[in-house]
Each structure stands twice: as C-alpha cells, then as structure tokens.
Scaffold this motif. Structure first.
Motif, PDB file in Angstrom:
ATOM      1  N   ASP A 241      23.003  73.525 -17.247  1.00  0.00           N
ATOM      2  CA  ASP A 241      22.077  74.610 -17.526  1.00  0.00           C
ATOM      3  C   ASP A 241      20.929  74.482 -16.522  1.00  0.00           C
ATOM      4  N   LEU A 242      20.638  75.540 -15.791  1.00  0.00           N
ATOM      5  CA  LEU A 242      19.554  75.481 -14.813  1.00  0.00           C
ATOM      6  C   LEU A 242      18.399  76.358 -15.256  1.00  0.00           C
ATOM      7  N   LEU A 243      17.216  75.970 -14.836  1.00  0.00           N
ATOM      8  CA  LEU A 243      16.051  76.802 -15.136  1.00  0.00           C
ATOM      9  C   LEU A 243      16.206  78.199 -14.520  1.00  0.00           C
ATOM     10  N   VAL A 244      16.781  78.267 -13.312  1.00  0.00           N
ATOM     11  CA  VAL A 244      16.901  79.577 -12.672  1.00  0.00           C
ATOM     12  C   VAL A 244      17.807  80.525 -13.468  1.00  0.00           C
ATOM     13  N   ASP A 245      18.669  79.960 -14.317  1.00  0.00           N
ATOM     14  CA  ASP A 245      19.510  80.832 -15.145  1.00  0.00           C
ATOM     15  C   ASP A 245      18.644  81.777 -15.977  1.00  0.00           C
ATOM     16  N   ASN A 246      17.551  81.220 -16.472  1.00  0.00           N
ATOM     17  CA  ASN A 246      16.644  82.048 -17.273  1.00  0.00           C
ATOM     18  C   ASN A 246      16.031  83.160 -16.435  1.00  0.00           C
ATOM     19  N   LEU A 247      15.741  82.819 -15.170  1.00  0.00           N
ATOM     20  CA  LEU A 247      15.155  83.832 -14.288  1.00  0.00           C
ATOM     21  C   LEU A 247      16.172  84.938 -14.012  1.00  0.00           C
ATOM     22  N   ILE A 248      17.424  84.537 -13.809  1.00  0.00           N
ATOM     23  CA  ILE A 248      18.484  85.514 -13.577  1.00  0.00           C
ATOM     24  C   ILE A 248      18.640  86.399 -14.804  1.00  0.00           C
ATOM     25  N   TYR A 249      18.706  85.731 -15.940  1.00  0.00           N
ATOM     26  CA  TYR A 249      18.884  86.444 -17.201  1.00  0.00           C
ATOM     27  C   TYR A 249      17.761  87.467 -17.406  1.00  0.00           C
ATOM     28  N   LYS A 250      16.553  86.986 -17.171  1.00  0.00           N
ATOM     29  CA  LYS A 250      15.399  87.852 -17.359  1.00  0.00           C
ATOM     30  C   LYS A 250      15.439  89.031 -16.374  1.00  0.00           C
ATOM     31  N   ASP A 251      15.811  88.729 -15.150  1.00  0.00           N
ATOM     32  CA  ASP A 251      15.829  89.779 -14.137  1.00  0.00           C
ATOM     33  C   ASP A 251      16.846  90.872 -14.483  1.00  0.00           C
ATOM     34  N   VAL A 252      18.022  90.455 -14.906  1.00  0.00           N
ATOM     35  CA  VAL A 252      19.045  91.440 -15.277  1.00  0.00           C
ATOM     36  C   VAL A 252      18.535  92.300 -16.435  1.00  0.00           C
ATOM     37  N   LYS A 253      17.923  91.625 -17.416  1.00  0.00           N
ATOM     38  CA  LYS A 253      17.412  92.367 -18.574  1.00  0.00           C
ATOM     39  C   LYS A 253      16.324  93.365 -18.162  1.00  0.00           C
TER      40      LYS A 253
END
Lengths: 479, 423
Positions: A241-253
C-alpha cells in the motif's frame, strides 16, 4: 532501447526498431557522447536548477503530509487486506475511504507560479512593456515557432490537405476524402508500419482504426509478455500500500468520476494508475526528462546513501488532474493491459513534458511562451485588452495545456487533437490550439472587463471543433 | 393565424412550461377552452373514457393516443408483438423467416416473455429447458423499476404466488396486477465493467400511415454498482436495474452526471473498440426494432387525429452487440437529474412541439404531418410509411422505365436498409 534491441534480435518488427535506433543515433550531438548525463536531460543550467528546487518543494509537501497524517510512504498489506483488494480489483470505485485529509500535492496553478518566476540570469528582461517586449507572464528567452514556421512544420494541416475533423463533415461531395482515407488507414494497419502510421495520423485517424494506429505509432504490442508485465505490476499493487495510492484515488474522485465523458471508466483509471506508480520501467525516461525521480530512505536508515529508494517506484508523483492523461484512452482500449501499455508510452513520450521544467520545444515552458507569442503577434489588441483588465491569457490557458486539453474538449475532438500530437511527435499543436481558442472567442473577450468574465467566456470548450479552429488560425491568419 | 395557443398541463415540469411560455402560449385550466393539453396517462384515460370523455374539436391536441397501453404496458406489448409475428408468418413474409432453431431471424428482439399467472404452465415448461437461467418479474402496469425482482429457481416463483395470493395475485385475475416474466439478459454489454441500458426517445405523429421520428440525443443509464452475474447478488437491485429512480437511492449516485452517458459517447466508444461496421449495424438494428414494435401495434392503435406521443424506449445491448427491446414508456420522465439532463429534456420538448405544432400556431388536427426537414431539430425521420410507399412505387416505375435510382435516394426518409436486417 534495451527492450527495443531485444525485439530486433527476435526478428520481429525489425524495421520499426531500426528506425528508432537511427533516430537515437542522430539525436546525440556528434562527438559529445561523453557529455554529462544532466545535459541529456536539460542543457540549460537555470532550468535544471529551477526543476530541482520545484522537486524539493513537492517532496517537502509530500513528506509533511506523511508526518501530519501519520501515514507511512509504503507498507505491506496483511494477507487479509491483500485478499480484499484482489476481490474488489474490478470495482475499486465503489469504495469510499475517507480521503478528506489528503490533498493533491500540487495543482497546475501552483506550477504556473513557478514558471512565471523563471528567469534566465544571463538575460535582462527589466525593460518596460512596449510593442517589442514580451507582454506575457513567461519571461525566459526560448526559441518558439511563429505562424510561418508552424506552417512549414505542420504542412499537412493546411487547406490543401484532407483532414479528419473537417473534411469528413463537409456535405458535398459526401465522404469522398473519408472513404479513401479509411482505405489507406486499413492498409497501414495491415502492414504494421509504424512510420507510415505516424505520417498517416497527421491527417487524423478514423475512429474505427485509431486504437490500432496509435498502438502501432507507439510500438505498443499486445503480446503475452505485455500482459504478464501488467499482471506483475498488479500483484505489486496488491502486496504494498503506497501513500500515493491515496493521491491517485483522490484525484480520480475529484476529476474523472465527475466527468460526463469519463465517469464510466473510473475503475479502469485505478487499475492503470496504481500499476503505473509501481512500474520501474518508467524510470528509464528520466534519462531525457529534466526531472529526477524523488528519493526516500528505507525506515531507520535515514541519510545512508545505500538505502535510498525511488519513491514512488516509477518516480512520478501524481498531481491534481493527472488521471485525465489516462481517461481519454479508455475510449480506445477495453483491455486493461493494452490500455496500460499505451498510456505508459504516451506518458514517457509526451505527457511528462507538461509538468517538468525544461527548454524542450514540447516542454510546458516553451508551450506557454509559444502561446503568449502567438497571441501577442496575431491578436495584439486582444492581448493588450486582457492584460489591462488583469486577465493574463496564460492564467486561463495554462490548465488546458497542462492536461493537453483532456477534460476540456469533447472526447471525439480531443482524440483528433492527440492524433496530431502523435503524428508530429510534438506538443506544439497544443499551444497553437490554445491561441486559436482565444482567437475564436476574441470578439466576446474584447467585451469582458475582468478575469472572471474572461474565464466565463472560455469556461465551456466542449462544443469546439478543433481542426477547423487550428486550420483557420495557422493557415488563414494574415501574416 | 388566429390567436394564441391555450395550454393546459397536469405535469408541472419546468422543461414543459418554459417551452410553452417561450412560444407566447397562454395557460388556462382544464375546465376552460384549451388547444394543447400535455397530460399524464391517468388523465388521458378519462379524456377518452366512454362515460366522462368528451369530443375533441379540430383545434385540440393531446400528447397520448387513447390506447397507448397497447404498446406501453409490458404484457400488451408482448402480446401485440407475438401476434404481429404470427401474422407476418401467415402471410409468408420474408421478415418472419426463422433459423434452424426456430428463432425468428429478424423479429427476435424481445427477451422470451410470459404473462403471469395466465401463462404459468408455458413458463414452467420453458424454465425447465434451461434451469440455470435467471428471470425477471415485472408488474405490468408499474414504471420506474417498481415491484421488480429476479428469480432463478422455480421454488421462488411458487413462494411468490403463495405469498401474493391474498393480495396482488387475486387482483391479477382481473388483469390489474398481472406480471410478466422475461428471460433476464445475463450477458449484457459492459462498459468500464458496468451495466447500462439505453433510453431513446421516439415521436409518433400517426400510426396509419406510420410516421415516427428518433431523437438523436438519447443516453445510456449506468448502474453505479459493478455488474456481477453471480446469483448471490440477485437481491441487490442496484446491480441489475438501471432506472434512475432506483439508482438515485444507491450510495454512489453522482449528481453531476447522474450516471448518464450520451449516445454519442457510446457510439465513439463502440466504433473505437469494436469498429465502425458493427457499430453501424447495431444502431441500424435498434432503429429496426423500434419500427417493428410500432408496426406491431399500429393495427390495434386508435389512430385518433388529435394525438401524438413521445415514447421512452428502453433497450439493452448484449455482449454480442444485439439490442433487446425491454419496454416502452408512455410518459418518459421530464424530471431533470443534472444540468445536462435539463438541457436535453428542454430541447426534446422544444423539438417535439416544433413538429406537432408547426410554427407554434393553434393546432389543426387535419395537419399534413410532414414537417420540413429544418423543423426536425434533433429528431430524424425513422420511418414514414407514406413516403416509403410512394418511393417504392417510384422505384418500380423507374426500374420499369430503365432509369436507375440515385444511390442515396430512399435513405433519408426510411430506416437505412442493411443486408443484416432488411430483405
């Protein structure tokens, strides 16, 4: 190159790779094989410096988010978590984790401020604004093409050449050009000729052939090893699990999920972007990208050079709007592995240039400057008016260019634009379109009295037809 | 022109009222003299009922045909289509040709459907042929996904019939709460892994001769939850039903796009991923099934000259790109869920009114029903029986006199013939 040579040895698609190899040889300055590697990345020292300090800022912001939220940069998922992720791989969009604490590391706006403050220490730009000085925000001297030079560089966009996006819509004679163009396109696909596909794409790709033509231009195969590579990345996502995953997730949302065209593909975007962040093959592009992949230390080994790792593994920190580079491609490829391959290739050829500071003619600095110069030269009254009311044109056009117009045009029009990016192997057309949009709305813009009003005039680009706009701007403007 | 159109409506929707006001029409109550009444299906029943109904005069127009339910009630639509096929078969029409499995080649466009309770035995027989299949139960008279459920075991339907015997099933014998049970399309085309259906708008201005128009700006309605054909999800209606009324209750409902995707997006996606030829064939087939469904009900429709109707067609596309007609709505929702939706529905009403009340003038029920091309807006002529007949007569004449017809001669006015669908 390594990958390319291997394929050439395998005897498959020999010619294509040979062409790329030749290109590679010629792109090296003769007798400078020993030039320091940073010159391959960016020859101008002040650009390199600016890029490095921008990277520092991003990294600091990422680190402080880490500390603030108490989230590690990476952690291994438990077996249970891994199982859960495998199960919801195809429906990650249905998850609604609380991401309110996460904010995009930066938005295009922040990046624009950095570009505005760029200065060449050897160049004096202190003179007062006059008709010869540059009225725009970008104050570095770079050579960018004006309209006569664009005409020479983009001859196939001229009035005398058939264009998909224009000539397929004329009523008389009906689809004369289109029929012939489709016939030729089928031949290009059948012969698997990458160079021919690229030349062909300059006049636009027919919808039904575009997916194959782009893959051909980008030398993206759909072999079992490509699928395997994708599956490997997928398992890397599942394990860590990477911190950037959250950034990706947030960006898509924040972007694609709310977009009339792209919301349907939300899950594909996660599948592509999460894998992308794990793909160390992306690191190769840093040999010609002015940016340098961010480094981090393994826990408890801070400061020990041997324990540095690139973070995220692909070296690319996503920013607000990043997912829009992938979204339009979802219209073309419905297999995630193939979609992934094409996106990665598009990124390492073009998109990275839109958010790193460099002097490349396709780099964002040159595009901004080219946009401003085109406007100042050909629509001086408009530029002057907008500047006077505090509505610098670049403040409006920057967001379009950073995303290569993705999310601003209707998808069919965007794909016609990207056809030309691939066809000319250049992003300059993006700057030309931005200027053409201003030219098209010039009359309304002359009447506005504030930045907000100007923004309102240019808020909706989804009805624009890009090819007629470009053609008129580049080939019918009096010079 | 004499005076302004006086309008009434019992559907207080801004997309309607704005359109009336834009034309300078005058609102009146239904007890006054009116020219144009946009009414609900409940009202139309009383307007044309034997007891309370009144004679419409030549300058009055309404937005439903008196017995529209022949098309818009699920059971009657199926009944009419079945009858239409049989008639064509009896005539020996090439349209009624069947393949080696006894399936119609050109008329197999609705999922296998039975009435319940009337056809219960037939259904059981069919169910036993493919016991692993899933079926969908729908009450005949309800809309917006109300009362719908899925079954995949005979025991479920037995239980349902026991449970409902006291309430709805008794009423069923009177024809009010009858159900239809249809084979569930379990291989729908998925986009981005999501299931969707198509909502298309079709305007009919007369049934005999048939004149109908397809609205170009239809849309796809997406399920917000990922589609899994597993039976454990059978109870999760969000997966299976795409009605906005149902989807709005899902957690993931997005108020920016409302899960709606334009037909032009669908076309771009299909052409890009599957090719132009198959995409064209799909859209030709969709036009074909709309026309066939209208032809199936034309003989029984009360072709009252005061009427027109704008239908909402629900179509599902399977993964082999075959379209299936699911149902037809007489009162497609005029509620706007998003900004784009409002624009679409406003334009839909605008274009509809431009066709049925030419120039916004007081209606005359004897109007010629041949609007000029420029009045069509986003509508395109789907089928014009009158013109098709005169053209085929002309073609006969020309072929006899040795003249050749231009390559695009008949195309503009009728469904584009393709080898796949038209003989």
């Amino acid at each position: 190159m390594r990958e390319c040579k291997q394929r050439a040895l395998g005897g498959y698609r020999k010619r294509k790779c040979y062409l790329r190899y030749i290109f590679f040889l010629f792109s090296l300055p003769p007798g400078h094989t020993a030039a320091p590697p940073q010159h391959m990345k960016e020859p101008l020292a002040y650009m390199r410096k600016a890029q490095a300090s921008w990277e520092n800022r991003i990294l600091k912001s990422l680190n402080s988010m880490c500390t603030e939220l108490g989230v590690p940069l990476a952690h291994k998922r438990s077996t249970q978590e891994q199982k859960e992720l495998i199960n919801k791989w195809n429906e990650m969009g249905t998850d609604e984790p609380d991401l309110s604490h996460f904010r995009p590391v930066y938005a295009p706006k922040d990046f624009l401020e950095v570009l505005i403050s760029l200065r060449n220490p050897n160049h004096d730009c202190s003179e007062q604004a006059n008709s010869r000085s540059h009225w725009g925000l970008i104050q570095v001297p770079l050579g960018v093409r004006d309209i006569p030079e664009m005409r020479e560089a983009f001859p196939e966009l001229g009035m005398m050449t058939g264009q998909l996006g224009i000539d397929d819509h004329t009523q008389v004679p009906p689809d004369l050009f289109e029929t012939e163009h489709v016939r030729v396109g089928k031949r290009v696909v059948n012969e698997q000729d990458s160079a021919a596909a690229q030349q062909y794409s300059r006049q636009g790709c027919p919808t039904g052939l575009r997916a194959d033509l782009w893959a051909l231009i980008l030398n993206c195969t759909n072999e079992p090893e490509d699928v395997m590579h994708y599956e490997q990345l997928k398992s890397a996502v599942i394990i860590h699990d990477l911190l950037v995953d959250n950034l990706i997730y947030k960006d898509v949302k924040l972007t694609a999920s709310n977009d009339d065209y792209y919301f349907v593909f939300e899950d594909y975007l996660y599948q592509v972007l999460l894998c992308f962040s794990r793909d160390t093959a992306v690191l190769e592009h840093f040999s010609y990208n002015s940016a340098t992949p961010p480094k981090s230390y393994i826990k408890d080994k801070q400061g020990v050079e041997d324990f540095t790792v690139v973070y995220p593994p692909n070296g690319v920190i996503p920013f607000h709007g990043f997912s829009m580079y992938v979204a339009p491609l979802c219209f073309l490829y419905n297999e995630p592995a193939r979609l992934y391959r094409v996106f990665r290739e598009m990124y390492v050829r073009y998109f990275f240039r839109l958010h790193s500071i460099s002097s490349s003619p396709s780099g964002i600095v040159s595009l901004c400057l080219q946009f401003e110069k085109l406007l100042q030269t050909h629509l001086p009254q408009l530029f002057y008016h907008l500047r006077e009311i505090g509505a610098q044109p670049l403040r409006i056009a920057f967001k379009w260019m950073v995303r290569a117009f993705s999310g601003y045009l209707s998808t069919d029009q965007l794909l016609l634009l990207w056809d030309r990016i691939l066809g000319y192997d250049s992003l300059e057309i993006v700057a030309a379109l931005a200027a053409a949009v201003f030219a098209f709305r010039a009359e309304n813009l002359m009447e506005v009295m504030s930045l907000a009003a100007a923004e309102a005039v240019l808020a909706d680009l989804s009805t624009l037809k890009v090819m007629p706009l470009l053609q008129i701007f580049l080939f019918a403007t009096a010079i | 022109m004499a005076g302004k159109v006086k309008w009434v409506t019992d559907i207080e929707k801004s997309v309607l009222i704005n359109n009336f006001e834009k034309r300078g029409w005058i609102q009146v109550s239904d007890s006054e003299d009116w020219n144009f009444y946009w009414m609900s299906v409940q009202t139309i029943r009383s307007v044309f009922s034997v007891d309370t109904g009144y004679r419409l005069s030549d300058d009055q127009m309404v937005n439903h045909f008196p017995n529209h339910y022949e098309l818009t009630r699920k059971d009657l639509m199926i009944k009419n289509i079945k009858r239409y096929r049989k008639e064509l078969e009896k005539e020996g029409s090439p349209l009624a040709e069947k393949d080696e499995n006894g399936k119609y080649l050109y008329l197999d466009f609705v999922p296998v459907t039975f009435m319940l309770p009337a056809d219960y035995n037939l259904f059981v027989e069919e169910f036993r042929k493919s016991p692993s299949s899933t079926w969908i139960m729908k009450p005949c008279g309800k809309a917006q996904g109300k009362g719908i459920f899925l079954i995949n075991k005979l025991s479920q339907i037995k239980k349902w019939s026991r449970d409902s015997r006291t309430s709805t099933f008794v009423a069923a014998s009177s024809g009010k709460e009858a159900y239809v049970i249809s084979l569930y399309i379990d291989n729908p085309l998925l986009i981005g892994g999501k299931k969707f259906d198509l909502r298309l708008y079709v305007l009919v201005t007369t049934y005999r001769p048939l004149k109908c128009y397809m609205y170009k700006l239809g849309f796809c309605r997406f399920c917000t939850v990922k589609y899994t054909p597993s039976t454990s999800e059978l109870d999760n209606m969000f997966v299976h039903l795409t009605n906005v009324a149902i989807q709005k209750h899902g957690d993931d409902y997005n108020h920016v796009h409302g899960g709606k995707w334009t037909v032009s997006n669908l076309r771009l996606y299909l052409e890009s991923t599957r090719g132009k030829e198959v995409t064209n064939r799909l859209f030709d087939q969709i036009h074909w099934i709309v026309v066939q469904s209208l032809k199936a009900v034309a003989p029984v429709m009360n072709n009252d000259k005061h009427c027109f109707e704008c239908y909402g067609y629900d179509i599902i596309i399977d993964d082999k790109l075959k379209p299936w007609l699911i149902e037809v709505n007489a009162s497609p929702s005029l509620t706007s869920s998003t900004a784009n939706d409002r624009i679409l529905k406003y334009n839909l009403m605008n274009d509809t009114l431009n066709i049925v009340t030419p120039n916004g003038e007081i209606p005359d029920c004897r109007w010629n029903r041949s609007p000029p091309r420029e009045a069509l807006g986003n509508y395109q002529v789907l089928y014009d029986e009158e013109q098709a007949q005169s053209e085929s007569a002309e073609r006969d004449l020309r072929s006899r006199s040795g003249q050749s017809l231009g390559p695009r001669g008949a195309r503009a006015s009728s469904v584009r013939p393709t080898p796949a669908t038209w003989k």
